[in-house]
Scaffold this motif. Structure first.
Motif, short mmCIF file in Angstrom:
data_model
loop_
_atom_site.label_atom_id
_atom_site.label_comp_id
_atom_site.label_asym_id
_atom_site.label_seq_id
_atom_site.Cartn_x
_atom_site.Cartn_y
_atom_site.Cartn_z
N ILE A 63 22.87 35.25 -27.53
CA ILE A 63 23.26 35.68 -26.19
C ILE A 63 22.07 36.38 -25.55
N PRO A 64 21.34 35.68 -24.70
CA PRO A 64 20.22 36.32 -24.01
C PRO A 64 20.74 37.39 -23.06
N ASP A 65 19.91 38.40 -22.80
CA ASP A 65 20.34 39.50 -21.92
C ASP A 65 20.57 39.01 -20.49
N VAL A 66 19.58 38.34 -19.91
CA VAL A 66 19.69 37.88 -18.52
C VAL A 66 18.96 36.55 -18.37
N ILE A 67 19.61 35.58 -17.74
CA ILE A 67 18.94 34.34 -17.30
C ILE A 67 19.36 34.12 -15.86
N ALA A 68 18.38 33.94 -14.98
CA ALA A 68 18.67 33.73 -13.56
C ALA A 68 17.91 32.52 -13.06
N TYR A 109 14.81 31.48 -28.05
CA TYR A 109 15.49 31.49 -26.76
C TYR A 109 14.94 30.40 -25.84
N TRP A 110 13.61 30.25 -25.79
CA TRP A 110 13.02 29.22 -24.94
C TRP A 110 13.59 27.85 -25.31
N SER A 111 13.64 27.55 -26.59
CA SER A 111 14.13 26.26 -27.05
C SER A 111 15.58 26.04 -26.63
N LEU A 112 16.41 27.06 -26.80
CA LEU A 112 17.83 26.93 -26.43
C LEU A 112 18.01 26.80 -24.92
N ILE A 113 17.25 27.57 -24.14
CA ILE A 113 17.36 27.50 -22.68
C ILE A 113 16.86 26.15 -22.19
N GLU A 114 15.74 25.69 -22.71
CA GLU A 114 15.17 24.41 -22.28
C GLU A 114 16.10 23.26 -22.62
N GLU A 115 16.79 23.35 -23.74
CA GLU A 115 17.73 22.30 -24.12
C GLU A 115 18.92 22.26 -23.16
N ARG A 116 19.39 23.42 -22.75
CA ARG A 116 20.55 23.49 -21.85
C ARG A 116 20.17 23.17 -20.41
N TYR A 117 18.98 23.62 -19.99
CA TYR A 117 18.51 23.42 -18.60
C TYR A 117 17.14 22.76 -18.63
N ASP A 124 13.03 29.53 -6.03
CA ASP A 124 11.98 28.49 -6.10
C ASP A 124 12.22 27.49 -7.22
N GLY A 125 13.39 27.57 -7.88
CA GLY A 125 13.76 26.59 -8.90
C GLY A 125 13.46 27.01 -10.32
N ARG A 126 12.65 28.05 -10.51
CA ARG A 126 12.34 28.52 -11.86
C ARG A 126 13.55 29.21 -12.47
N LEU A 127 13.57 29.23 -13.81
CA LEU A 127 14.53 30.06 -14.53
C LEU A 127 13.79 31.30 -15.01
#
Length: 95
Positions: A29-34, A61-69, A38-41
Motif C-alpha cells: 500500500i503506497p502512501d500516495v499516488i497521484a 513500488y515502481w514495478s507494481l505501479i508501472e504494471e497497473r498504469y 501533465d499526465g505523469r504519476l
C-alpha cells in the motif's frame, strides 16, 4: 540442460540452481499516488525511520505501479521526516 547452458551463456559455472517460485500473495500500500495534470504519476512515500532497504522497496513500488498504469512517466519521492539524521541510500547500483 541448465548445467550445459549456464556456462555457455554466462561465461561461468554455477554453484547452485535457485528456487524460481516466488509467492504471489503480498499486499503493498503506497502512501500516495497521484495522476498529475501533465499526465505523469507521482508516487510519494513518507518515511519516519532510516530503512536500509528503502531503495529496493521503491523499486518494488515502481514495478507494481508501472504494471497497473503502463503509461507515461512515474516520478517517485521519499519524504524523510524522521528524527535521526538521514542515512538511507538515494538509489540503487548493481554490484
Amino acid at each position: 540442460m541448465a548445467n550445459r547452458m549456464i556456462p555457455m551463456l554466462s561465461g561461468s559455472r554455477h554453484i547452485e540452481l535457485l528456487n524460481v517460485e516466488f509467492p504471489a500473495v503480498q499486499t503493498r500500500i503506497p502512501d500516495v499516488i497521484a495522476r498529475l495534470e501533465d499526465g505523469r504519476l507521482f508516487h510519494l512515500e513518507i518515511q519516519t525511520f532510516n530503512d536500509s532497504r528503502m531503495a529496493q522497496r521503491m523499486l518494488r513500488y515502481w514495478s507494481l505501479i508501472e504494471e497497473r498504469y503502463p503509461f507515461g512517466q512515474i516520478d517517485h519521492m521519499v519524504l524523510y521526516v524522521g528524527n535521526p539524521a538521514l542515512n538511507m541510500r538515494s538509489g540503487l547500483k548493481t554490484k
